[in-house]
Structure formats: C-alpha cells, structure tokens
Design an enzyme around this catalytic site. Structure first.
Site, PDB file in Angstrom:
ATOM      1  N   ARG A  23       0.823  -1.216   0.000  1.00 44.19           N
ATOM      2  CA  ARG A  23       0.000   0.000   0.000  1.00 44.19           C
ATOM      3  C   ARG A  23       0.861   1.273   0.000  1.00 44.19           C
ATOM      4  NH1 ARG A  23      -5.543   0.292   1.280  1.00 44.19           N
ATOM      5  NH2 ARG A  23      -6.497  -1.561   0.428  1.00 44.19           N
ATOM      6  N   ARG A  27      -3.935   6.938   0.136  1.00 47.82           N
ATOM      7  CA  ARG A  27      -4.452   8.181   0.726  1.00 47.82           C
ATOM      8  C   ARG A  27      -3.502   8.949   1.624  1.00 47.82           C
ATOM      9  NH1 ARG A  27      -9.828   5.115   2.332  1.00 47.82           N
ATOM     10  NH2 ARG A  27      -8.126   3.697   2.734  1.00 47.82           N
ATOM     11  N   ARG A  36      -6.790  11.127  -7.134  1.00 43.33           N
ATOM     12  CA  ARG A  36      -8.050  10.445  -6.855  1.00 43.33           C
ATOM     13  C   ARG A  36      -9.221  11.401  -7.073  1.00 43.33           C
ATOM     14  NH1 ARG A  36     -12.141   8.514  -4.579  1.00 43.33           N
ATOM     15  NH2 ARG A  36     -12.135   7.038  -2.842  1.00 43.33           N
ATOM     16  N   ASP A  73      -6.642  -3.217  -7.762  1.00 40.25           N
ATOM     17  CA  ASP A  73      -7.212  -3.785  -6.533  1.00 40.25           C
ATOM     18  C   ASP A  73      -7.528  -5.259  -6.746  1.00 40.25           C
ATOM     19  OD1 ASP A  73      -8.266  -2.625  -3.782  1.00 40.25           O
ATOM     20  OD2 ASP A  73      -9.605  -4.243  -4.386  1.00 40.25           O
ATOM     21  N   TYR A 149     -15.003 -11.729  -0.162  1.00 46.61           N
ATOM     22  CA  TYR A 149     -15.683 -10.493  -0.588  1.00 46.61           C
ATOM     23  C   TYR A 149     -16.831 -10.808  -1.546  1.00 46.61           C
ATOM     24  CZ  TYR A 149     -11.960  -7.726   1.524  1.00 46.61           C
ATOM     25  OH  TYR A 149     -11.097  -7.154   2.410  1.00 46.61           O
TER      26      TYR A 149
HETATM   27  O1  CP3 Z   1       0.019   0.545  -3.351  1.00 44.28           O
HETATM   28  C1  CP3 Z   1      -0.422  -0.599  -3.477  1.00 44.28           C
HETATM   29  O2  CP3 Z   1      -0.315  -1.466  -2.592  1.00 44.28           O
HETATM   30  C2  CP3 Z   1      -1.057  -1.019  -4.779  1.00 44.28           C
HETATM   31  C3  CP3 Z   1      -2.470  -1.061  -4.889  1.00 44.28           C
HETATM   32  C4  CP3 Z   1      -3.355  -1.920  -3.989  1.00 44.28           C
HETATM   33  C5  CP3 Z   1      -4.594  -1.444  -3.494  1.00 44.28           C
HETATM   34  N1  CP3 Z   1      -5.237  -2.471  -2.883  1.00 44.28           N
HETATM   35  C6  CP3 Z   1      -5.094  -0.068  -3.654  1.00 44.28           C
HETATM   36  C7  CP3 Z   1      -6.224   0.421  -2.854  1.00 44.28           C
HETATM   37  C8  CP3 Z   1      -3.233  -3.263  -3.596  1.00 44.28           C
HETATM   38  C9  CP3 Z   1      -2.085  -4.211  -3.785  1.00 44.28           C
HETATM   39  C10 CP3 Z   1      -4.442  -3.602  -2.905  1.00 44.28           C
HETATM   40  C11 CP3 Z   1      -4.738  -4.935  -2.372  1.00 44.28           C
HETATM   41  C12 CP3 Z   1      -5.985  -5.173  -1.630  1.00 44.28           C
HETATM   42  N2  CP3 Z   1      -7.217  -4.616  -1.825  1.00 44.28           N
HETATM   43  C13 CP3 Z   1      -6.108  -6.144  -0.608  1.00 44.28           C
HETATM   44  C14 CP3 Z   1      -5.013  -7.085  -0.143  1.00 44.28           C
HETATM   45  C15 CP3 Z   1      -3.992  -6.433   0.706  1.00 44.28           C
HETATM   46  C16 CP3 Z   1      -4.449  -5.967   2.032  1.00 44.28           C
HETATM   47  O3  CP3 Z   1      -4.398  -4.733   2.259  1.00 44.28           O
HETATM   48  O4  CP3 Z   1      -4.842  -6.790   2.853  1.00 44.28           O
HETATM   49  C17 CP3 Z   1      -7.446  -6.094  -0.147  1.00 44.28           C
HETATM   50  C18 CP3 Z   1      -8.045  -6.939   0.952  1.00 44.28           C
HETATM   51  C19 CP3 Z   1      -8.137  -5.128  -0.940  1.00 44.28           C
HETATM   52  C20 CP3 Z   1      -9.589  -4.780  -0.876  1.00 44.28           C
HETATM   53  C21 CP3 Z   1      -9.825  -3.348  -0.578  1.00 44.28           C
HETATM   54  N3  CP3 Z   1      -9.510  -2.298  -1.408  1.00 44.28           N
HETATM   55  C22 CP3 Z   1     -10.441  -2.809   0.582  1.00 44.28           C
HETATM   56  C23 CP3 Z   1     -10.945  -3.622   1.758  1.00 44.28           C
HETATM   57  C24 CP3 Z   1     -10.467  -1.417   0.418  1.00 44.28           C
HETATM   58  C25 CP3 Z   1     -11.125  -0.400   1.333  1.00 44.28           C
HETATM   59  C26 CP3 Z   1     -10.355  -0.136   2.533  1.00 44.28           C
HETATM   60  C27 CP3 Z   1      -9.275   0.881   2.278  1.00 44.28           C
HETATM   61  O5  CP3 Z   1      -8.149   0.618   2.691  1.00 44.28           O
HETATM   62  O6  CP3 Z   1      -9.590   1.907   1.704  1.00 44.28           O
HETATM   63  C28 CP3 Z   1      -9.833  -1.110  -0.817  1.00 44.28           C
HETATM   64  C29 CP3 Z   1      -9.609   0.233  -1.376  1.00 44.28           C
HETATM   65  C30 CP3 Z   1      -8.235   0.592  -1.848  1.00 44.28           C
HETATM   66  N4  CP3 Z   1      -7.377  -0.249  -2.540  1.00 44.28           N
HETATM   67  C31 CP3 Z   1      -7.612   1.855  -1.738  1.00 44.28           C
HETATM   68  C32 CP3 Z   1      -6.365   1.756  -2.373  1.00 44.28           C
HETATM   69  C33 CP3 Z   1      -5.345   2.854  -2.573  1.00 44.28           C
HETATM   70  C34 CP3 Z   1      -8.237   3.091  -1.115  1.00 44.28           C
HETATM   71  C35 CP3 Z   1      -9.137   3.703  -2.104  1.00 44.28           C
HETATM   72  C36 CP3 Z   1      -9.359   5.191  -1.955  1.00 44.28           C
HETATM   73  O7  CP3 Z   1     -10.300   5.552  -1.243  1.00 44.28           O
HETATM   74  O8  CP3 Z   1      -8.613   5.965  -2.570  1.00 44.28           O
END
Ligand code: CP3
Length: 344
Positions: A23, A27, A36, A73, A149
């Site tokens: 990550r 944000r 974004r 994602d 999910y």
């Molecule tokens: O920088 C990176 O790591 C690359 C991009 C990336 C994202 N999600 C971007 C993202 C990667 C590799 C993921 C993986 C991901 N997504 C996982 C596995 C890793 C982990 O964190 O356990 C999971 C379970 C998800 C599912 C997911 N995506 C959730 C539950 C959420 C909402 C919660 C949150 O953290 O916002 C997301 C959204 C998400 N994925 C964001 C980002 C940058 C935030 C979106 C935003 O509001 O801008």
C-alpha cells in the site's frame, strides 16, 4: 542483473536489502489524493491507465523505492467476472453478492483479461516509465480472500466464519475457488506479458482457518496458481502473502512454488528467520503502525528485522499495508534508515 529486488528473489545477497511497502500508493500521500479527486471514483482511477500509472509511480518517485506495485485492486477480478463493484467512501468495497452455484457457470465464460485491458495498459505504461533498476510488481488476491468479498458483498467482521461453507456447501465453495484459480492464472500471465517483473498473491484472510480448510482454500490454490504461472512464464518470481497463518507458514513452501514469502506483523520474526529463510526469501514484517509512530520507535522496530535477517537474502517491507494516517515523512525516514544501516 542490476535489479535489486529480482537479484534478491533469485537468492543473491545484497549489501542493503531492497525496500518497497505494501500500500505504498494511497491516501496518506497528498499527490494521491489529488489524483483520486481528478479521477472521481477509486474504480475509475484503477481503470484509467494514465492516472493509474501515475499513482503507481508516485511513491517510487517520492521515496526512491526499489519496486513499484501496480495500482489496482484485488476486487477487479470479481468486477471482471460481472459482479457490480463500488468503493464507498469511508466504508470500503461493496459487491453484489453471489448466492448460488448457478452464477458460477456464467462467471466461467467471462474473459477477465479482456475486461481488465485498461489494467494491462497501466502495466505497459508503468514498465516503460520505470528505470531498469526498479522492479514492477503485478498482483492478484488469492482465491480465498477474493471469495470472502464475493460471498459477503463487502468486508466481513470475521471472514473465517465463511469456513462453514467447507462443511455444508463444499461443492459450491470448491467450484468458486476453482473458478478463481483459473481466472487468476490468466490475469497474472497477462500482467507478466504486459511487463510485470514479479507477481504477488495476497491472502489477507487466510488467518484463523483450521488446517484442512486452510490447505484446501489457501495453500493448495496459491500453489496451483504459482505453479501454473511459473510453468507458463518461467523465470518470473512469485511472492506469497498469506496473512495471519503463523506456524502454518511452512506449509506454503512444501511445493517450492514461491520465490518469496511475505510475513505479517504478528509473526514472530525469529520463527520466520529460523523456519522460513532456508526455504524462501522472506519479505516484510514491520508493523505499519510503527511507521505511523515514527522516530526511534519506528527505527528500533525496523532494526529487529534488519538484525535477524542480516545474513540471508531479505526484502524490507511491512507486515501489512501502510495506513492512511501515516505521515509521509516517516516513510522517507524509514527508507533512509534502512539504506544507511550497516546491514551485513
Ligand atoms: O500501493 C499498493 O499497494 C497497490 C495497490 C493496492 C490497493 N489495494 C489499492 C487500494 C493493492 C495491492 C491492494 C490490495 C488489496 N485490496 C487487498 C489485499 C492487501 C491488504 O491490504 O490486505 C485487499 C483486501 C483489498 C480490498 C480493498 N480495497 C479494501 C478492503 C479497500 C477499502 C479499505 C481501504 O483501505 O480503503 C480497498 C480500497 C483501496 N485499494 C484503496 C487503495 C489505494 C483506497 C481507495 C481510496 O479511497 O482511494
């Protein structure tokens, strides 16, 4: 090979460990928040190659990390299969839930590679913009985590409770997992063909499963995917990140299908050094909340990993993703600390 992450994954010791962070885009970075806002929604950002490539590159540019991870994602596979997907501000993802076996047949016919063409274009553009000393990491969710999910329609308080399906609806759960194995293989191979140097599988909800269920829904599927990807595209390293598996971590290494293994922040690093390092390249471990704290608290916590893994190939990373509250200057200080350490 001048690429530090690839060299380390091939088992060559480096003078200073390669460093990237789960990550690392997101944000906590003001430049991400601006991007974004421009994209509108998170899904639009993921599916607009120009913007997604820029989000991928932002942290590498700011912190000079050794790898970029594709901005996308894990829920894009359910989206590509035809589930409705929305990311709701401050709530997280929402999917239309699937209910029964009848949906799986329809999902089988979907071509995820075609539907995710914009993501593959992001990979191409990012690889072209990165220098050759930086690795580009592609990724997908592991089948169990993606299934949680898909079945719940969003994040669950206790995803392990879905293990009940293993007892009372096993053919249905198996069919869903098998479908996800096949689609994930196609998607990862397409990412490699578009320019990903490494691929990582995230199994965020692998924890708290009893052994036979873990084997069936996580260990087995991750191995199947890794073996298929490696036989189709030999030479591309695969990293596993099954979160929360503790002492069962070694089970993932039995087939020799992964090149790297991400440890989470709850795993005892001495256990990982002792039990895992002889069999794979360990990655990560540092608690992302230590990076929120910063200062000496953070560097002392980082030093534990540097010290334990100083005599084996090791990839510096966290034990889960950076959180939105992280001050970007702490990330910069962490990179500086790792790079200036006398590691070996
Ligand atoms: O920088 C990176 O790591 C690359 C991009 C990336 C994202 N999600 C971007 C993202 C990667 C590799 C993921 C993986 C991901 N997504 C996982 C596995 C890793 C982990 O964190 O356990 C999971 C379970 C998800 C599912 C997911 N995506 C959730 C539950 C959420 C909402 C919660 C949150 O953290 O916002 C997301 C959204 C998400 N994925 C964001 C980002 C940058 C935030 C979106 C935003 O509001 O801008």
């Amino acid at each position: 090979m001048e690429n530090k992450l690839l060299r380390t994954l091939a088992g060559e010791p480096a003078a200073i460990p390669p460093i990237w962070m789960m990550r690392q885009a997101g944000r906590y970075l003001p430049e991400y928040r601006a991007l974004r806002a421009k994209a509108g929604s998170f899904l639009d950002l993921c599916l607009t190659p120009d913007l997604a490539a820029e989000a991928t590159l932002q942290p590498v540019r700011r912190f000079d990390l050794d790898a970029a991870i594709l901005f996308a994602d894990i829920l894009l596979i359910p989206y590509a299969l035809g589930q409705d997907l929305a990311f709701i501000e401050s709530e997280g993802p929402r999917l239309s839930p699937i209910i029964g076996e009848e949906k799986i047949g329809a999902f089988r016919d979907r071509n995820v590679v075609e539907r995710l063409a914009p993501v593959l274009e992001t990979v191409r553009r990012t690889r072209a913009a990165l220098s050759s000393d930086k690795a580009l990491i592609g990724f997908a969710g592991a089948p169990w985590t993606v299934a949680t999910y898909m079945l719940a329609g969003g994040p669950l308080k206790e995803p392990a409770s879905l293990r009940g399906l293993w007892y009372d609806r096993r053919p249905f759960l198996s069919a869903l997992i098998e479908l996800l194995i096949d689609k994930t293989i196609d998607y990862l191979i397409a990412q490699i063909d578009a320019g990903a140097d490494v691929v990582q599988l995230f199994d965020t909800w692998a924890g708290a499963l009893p052994w036979p269920v873990l084997d069936a829904v996580s260990v087995g599927p991750m191995n199947k995917i890794a073996l298929a990807v490696k036989s189709a595209r030999p030479g591309t390293p695969v990293i596993f990140f099954p979160r929360g598996v503790g002492e069962k971590a070694g089970e993932y290494l039995a087939m020799g299908s992964c090149d790297g293994f991400g440890i989470d922040y709850a795993m005892d690093p001495a256990f990982a050094r002792r039990e895992l390092s002889a069999r794979t390249v360990v990655q990560g471990g540092l608690d992302p909340l230590a990076v929120v704290a910063g200062g000496k608290t953070m560097t002392d916590a980082a030093a534990v990993y540097l010290k334990l893994f100083h005599d084996v190939p090791y990839i510096f990373n966290l034990g889960h993703g950076l959180v939105p509250e992280t001050p970007p200057e702490n990330v910069a200080a962490l990179v500086e600390f790792v790079r200036s350490s006398t590691w070996r």
